[in-house]
Design a protein around this motif. Structure first.
Motif, PDB file in Angstrom:
ATOM      1  N   LYS A 128       0.851  -1.202   0.000  1.00  0.00           N
ATOM      2  CA  LYS A 128       0.000   0.000   0.000  1.00  0.00           C
ATOM      3  C   LYS A 128       0.879   1.242   0.000  1.00  0.00           C
ATOM      4  O   LYS A 128       0.695   2.157  -0.805  1.00  0.00           O
ATOM      5  CB  LYS A 128      -0.908  -0.009   1.232  1.00  0.00           C
ATOM      6  N   ARG A 129       1.857   1.253   0.908  1.00  0.00           N
ATOM      7  CA  ARG A 129       2.696   2.439   1.059  1.00  0.00           C
ATOM      8  C   ARG A 129       3.572   2.687  -0.179  1.00  0.00           C
ATOM      9  O   ARG A 129       3.701   3.806  -0.645  1.00  0.00           O
ATOM     10  CB  ARG A 129       3.581   2.266   2.305  1.00  0.00           C
ATOM     11  N   PHE A 130       4.173   1.631  -0.693  1.00  0.00           N
ATOM     12  CA  PHE A 130       5.194   1.847  -1.723  1.00  0.00           C
ATOM     13  C   PHE A 130       4.721   1.629  -3.157  1.00  0.00           C
ATOM     14  O   PHE A 130       5.386   2.053  -4.085  1.00  0.00           O
ATOM     15  CB  PHE A 130       6.437   0.989  -1.437  1.00  0.00           C
ATOM     16  N   VAL A 131       3.580   0.942  -3.335  1.00  0.00           N
ATOM     17  CA  VAL A 131       3.092   0.744  -4.704  1.00  0.00           C
ATOM     18  C   VAL A 131       1.767   1.501  -4.896  1.00  0.00           C
ATOM     19  O   VAL A 131       1.680   2.419  -5.704  1.00  0.00           O
ATOM     20  CB  VAL A 131       2.916  -0.758  -5.035  1.00  0.00           C
ATOM     21  N   GLN A 132       0.780   1.125  -4.095  1.00  0.00           N
ATOM     22  CA  GLN A 132      -0.545   1.737  -4.270  1.00  0.00           C
ATOM     23  C   GLN A 132      -0.496   3.255  -4.150  1.00  0.00           C
ATOM     24  O   GLN A 132      -1.142   3.966  -4.932  1.00  0.00           O
ATOM     25  CB  GLN A 132      -1.494   1.152  -3.208  1.00  0.00           C
ATOM     26  N   GLU A 133       0.253   3.774  -3.159  1.00  0.00           N
ATOM     27  CA  GLU A 133       0.224   5.216  -2.914  1.00  0.00           C
ATOM     28  C   GLU A 133       1.316   5.978  -3.671  1.00  0.00           C
ATOM     29  O   GLU A 133       1.522   7.148  -3.443  1.00  0.00           O
ATOM     30  CB  GLU A 133       0.337   5.478  -1.401  1.00  0.00           C
ATOM     31  N   ASP A 134       2.043   5.267  -4.541  1.00  0.00           N
ATOM     32  CA  ASP A 134       3.115   5.934  -5.283  1.00  0.00           C
ATOM     33  C   ASP A 134       2.845   5.724  -6.769  1.00  0.00           C
ATOM     34  O   ASP A 134       3.034   4.625  -7.298  1.00  0.00           O
ATOM     35  CB  ASP A 134       4.467   5.323  -4.879  1.00  0.00           C
ATOM     36  N   LYS A 135       2.381   6.781  -7.421  1.00  0.00           N
ATOM     37  CA  LYS A 135       1.902   6.562  -8.794  1.00  0.00           C
ATOM     38  C   LYS A 135       3.035   6.251  -9.777  1.00  0.00           C
ATOM     39  O   LYS A 135       2.769   5.881 -10.912  1.00  0.00           O
ATOM     40  CB  LYS A 135       1.026   7.720  -9.279  1.00  0.00           C
TER      41      LYS A 135
ATOM     42  N   LYS B 176     -10.160   2.252  12.876  1.00  0.00           N
ATOM     43  CA  LYS B 176      -8.936   2.015  13.657  1.00  0.00           C
ATOM     44  C   LYS B 176      -7.944   1.087  12.968  1.00  0.00           C
ATOM     45  O   LYS B 176      -6.786   1.031  13.364  1.00  0.00           O
ATOM     46  CB  LYS B 176      -9.295   1.383  15.017  1.00  0.00           C
ATOM     47  N   ILE B 177      -8.395   0.301  11.989  1.00  0.00           N
ATOM     48  CA  ILE B 177      -7.486  -0.702  11.431  1.00  0.00           C
ATOM     49  C   ILE B 177      -6.882  -0.273  10.097  1.00  0.00           C
ATOM     50  O   ILE B 177      -6.159  -1.030   9.472  1.00  0.00           O
ATOM     51  CB  ILE B 177      -8.186  -2.073  11.249  1.00  0.00           C
ATOM     52  N   GLU B 178      -7.153   0.941   9.696  1.00  0.00           N
ATOM     53  CA  GLU B 178      -6.608   1.445   8.430  1.00  0.00           C
ATOM     54  C   GLU B 178      -5.111   1.717   8.610  1.00  0.00           C
ATOM     55  O   GLU B 178      -4.720   2.310   9.606  1.00  0.00           O
ATOM     56  CB  GLU B 178      -7.362   2.737   8.077  1.00  0.00           C
ATOM     57  N   PHE B 179      -4.280   1.292   7.662  1.00  0.00           N
ATOM     58  CA  PHE B 179      -2.847   1.617   7.746  1.00  0.00           C
ATOM     59  C   PHE B 179      -2.598   2.936   7.010  1.00  0.00           C
ATOM     60  O   PHE B 179      -2.880   3.053   5.826  1.00  0.00           O
ATOM     61  CB  PHE B 179      -1.985   0.510   7.130  1.00  0.00           C
ATOM     62  N   ARG B 180      -2.059   3.916   7.752  1.00  0.00           N
ATOM     63  CA  ARG B 180      -1.818   5.218   7.123  1.00  0.00           C
ATOM     64  C   ARG B 180      -0.365   5.597   7.265  1.00  0.00           C
ATOM     65  O   ARG B 180       0.281   5.241   8.201  1.00  0.00           O
ATOM     66  CB  ARG B 180      -2.655   6.295   7.785  1.00  0.00           C
TER      67      ARG B 180
END
Ligand code: ATP
Length: 455
Positions: free
Chosen positions: A50-57, A451-455
């Protein structure tokens, strides 16, 4: 019992990790993730993606084959030089890595990585370094020990080709650099990411999940112009650190370790170390690899891997910044960090304080009295389990059931009681504070989701 032994035992007892092939007395340095552990590790991998692929276009994922054309490993230099310097103690016959012996003896002040075999032999003999197992000082000479597992491919006996189990995932990105560039219609700079298994015939595996012969890597390769290389290197150093802090590692137990001695092609290298119960050890690496990888694959494959900038028409081989972290090693760090034996008023409890986003189960559904509340609890389990991972427990006192969830790190326990039957409300108990609140079932779902969302 030291903390690492406690963690190993707890993992076996509660279904995080079992010894590999256990009914055959195990198979050294292999581990199987159990029902709770697989959820934890999958959640860690999902958070990374999520952090390095999904959120990095500008980052694209791949899932490359483990068995690759053997020429890949010639080009990468692994066939000729992926080995560690091994030394045998002639007295107890134990085998060690000479560089590790020196680093441990010098408390990390001597970087053995850049020494020749002769220099290491001299250092070990001058300092009379003893065998960590038996205290002997009668060492064999250093020999290079090949770390790649070999297997063979072919259907005709006597005419099979040697192939290798990949010792690192990143070659899958290099060989797909052109494919991804073309199909994603992207431009340099961009990155390719992958999560997958790697295999190394390690000389000194051990310390549970820390060093195994089969492990998973989460890594990405950023392809960029030389002028941007150091910026991306520093950027990934920061992002890599932020990621593990956000997952729950204590920032005081993390530090950068910049390398003084670099591979001949490298421009910079840095590890992030974590203070494991066994001491400060590498958790991940960030490397500025220059043009080495694409130049070598261009040379060995005969394919053109040069990039032409569509705006300036400049032609060049991109530099590569690599960021790589072991999923198993990170899982171990998270287990060590999360574990606490907490003193309560008249009692103690074992608890895993996982960040809720990576906790194996998000919610445990507990009918207060099985006879009266099971049916409703089943209904609520069905409702919640379509949203996130849940578990269910109807046996023993409610206090005991809370403890069982604490030790596997379930952040929320939802108790189903008479109020649930009458008003559709449930009690939610928080793992860390042990406080309880009452909510309508629909609100309970929203509360947990938030509460369980990774941000
Ligand atoms: P080390 O110095 O610990 O052997 P390395 O520098 O060889 O590691 P890399 O090749 O940079 O490691 O691999 C990247 C990451 O993969 C490491 O930081 C680590 O998290 C993980 N890793 C490497 N080897 C192993 C192993 N044998 N078992 C588990 N994880 C590993």
């Amino acid at each position: 019992m030291n903390n690492m032994d406690k963690i190993v035992n707890l993992c076996k007892q509660y279904g995080f990790v079992f010894p590999g092939s256990e009914i055959y007395d195990g198979f050294a340095n292999t581990w199987d993730f159990g029902p709770v552990g697989v959820e934890l590790k999958n959640n860690i991998k999902k958070a990374w993606w999520k952090r390095f692929v999904q959120e990095d276009k500008n980052t694209y994922g791949v899932d490359a084959a483990i068995l690759m054309n053997p020429k890949v490993w010639e080009a990468s230099g692994h066939v000729s030089s992926f080995s560690d310097p091994k030394m045998d103690c002639k007295k107890c016959k134990q085998r060690f890595r000479a560089d590790n012996l020196i680093e441990e003896y010098s408390n990390g002040t001597v970087a053995a990585e850049g020494m020749t075999n002769e220099e290491m032999e001299k250092y070990i003999s001058d300092n009379n370094i003893k065998c960590p197992n038996c205290g002997g000082t009668n060492w064999s000479e250093i020999k290079q020990f090949k770390l790649m597992f070999e297997t063979s491919r072919g259907t005709v006996e006597g005419n099979k080709d040697t192939v290798y189990l990949r010792p690192e995932t990143c070659q899958g990105e290099y060989v797909n650099y052109v494919n991804v560039l073309r199909t994603s219609r992207t431009k340099v700079p961009f990155a390719i990411a992958q999560i997958g298994k790697s295999f190394r015939n390690e000389i000194t595996p051990g310390n549970f999940l820390f060093r195994t012969i089969e492990f998973e890597q989460m890594e990405l390769q950023k392809f960029c112009h030389e002028k941007d290389g150091m910026n991306f290197f520093n950027d990934y150093k920061k992002r890599a650190l932020d990621f593990i802090i956000d997952l729950g590692l204590d920032k005081d137990k993390l530090r950068y370790h910049d390398h003084d001695k670099l591979a001949h092609y490298a421009k910079a290298a840095c590890d992030i170390q974590y203070k494991f119960p066994i001491g400060w050890e590498e958790l991940n690496g960030i490397h500025h690899r220059g043009t080495w990888d694409l130049s070598r694959h261009g040379e060995f494959s005969g394919k053109k891997l040069e990039y032409q900038d569509p705006d300036t028409n400049e032609k060049y081989i991109p530099n590569v910044i690599e960021y790589s972290i072991g999923a198993d090693r990170l899982t171990l760090a998270i287990l060590c960090e999360a574990y606490e034996v907490e003193k309560l008023d008249n009692d103690t409890r074992e608890v895993m304080h996982f960040n809720p986003s990576i906790a194996p189960y998000k919610v445990a559904v507990l009918p207060l009295v099985k006879k009266y509340h099971k049916e409703k609890a089943d209904e609520i389990y069905d409702l919640l389990s379509s949203e996130f991972m849940c578990t269910y427990d109807e046996t023993g006192s409610i206090g005991k059931r809370y403890r069982r969830q604490d030790v596997i790190g379930t952040p929320f326990c939802i108790t189903v009681d008479d109020d649930t039957l009458n008003n559709n409300t449930v009690t939610i108990r928080d793992r860390d504070t042990m406080n309880q609140i009452t909510l309508d079932i629909k609100d309970a779902i929203l509360y947990v989701k938030e509460k369980i969302e990774f941000r």
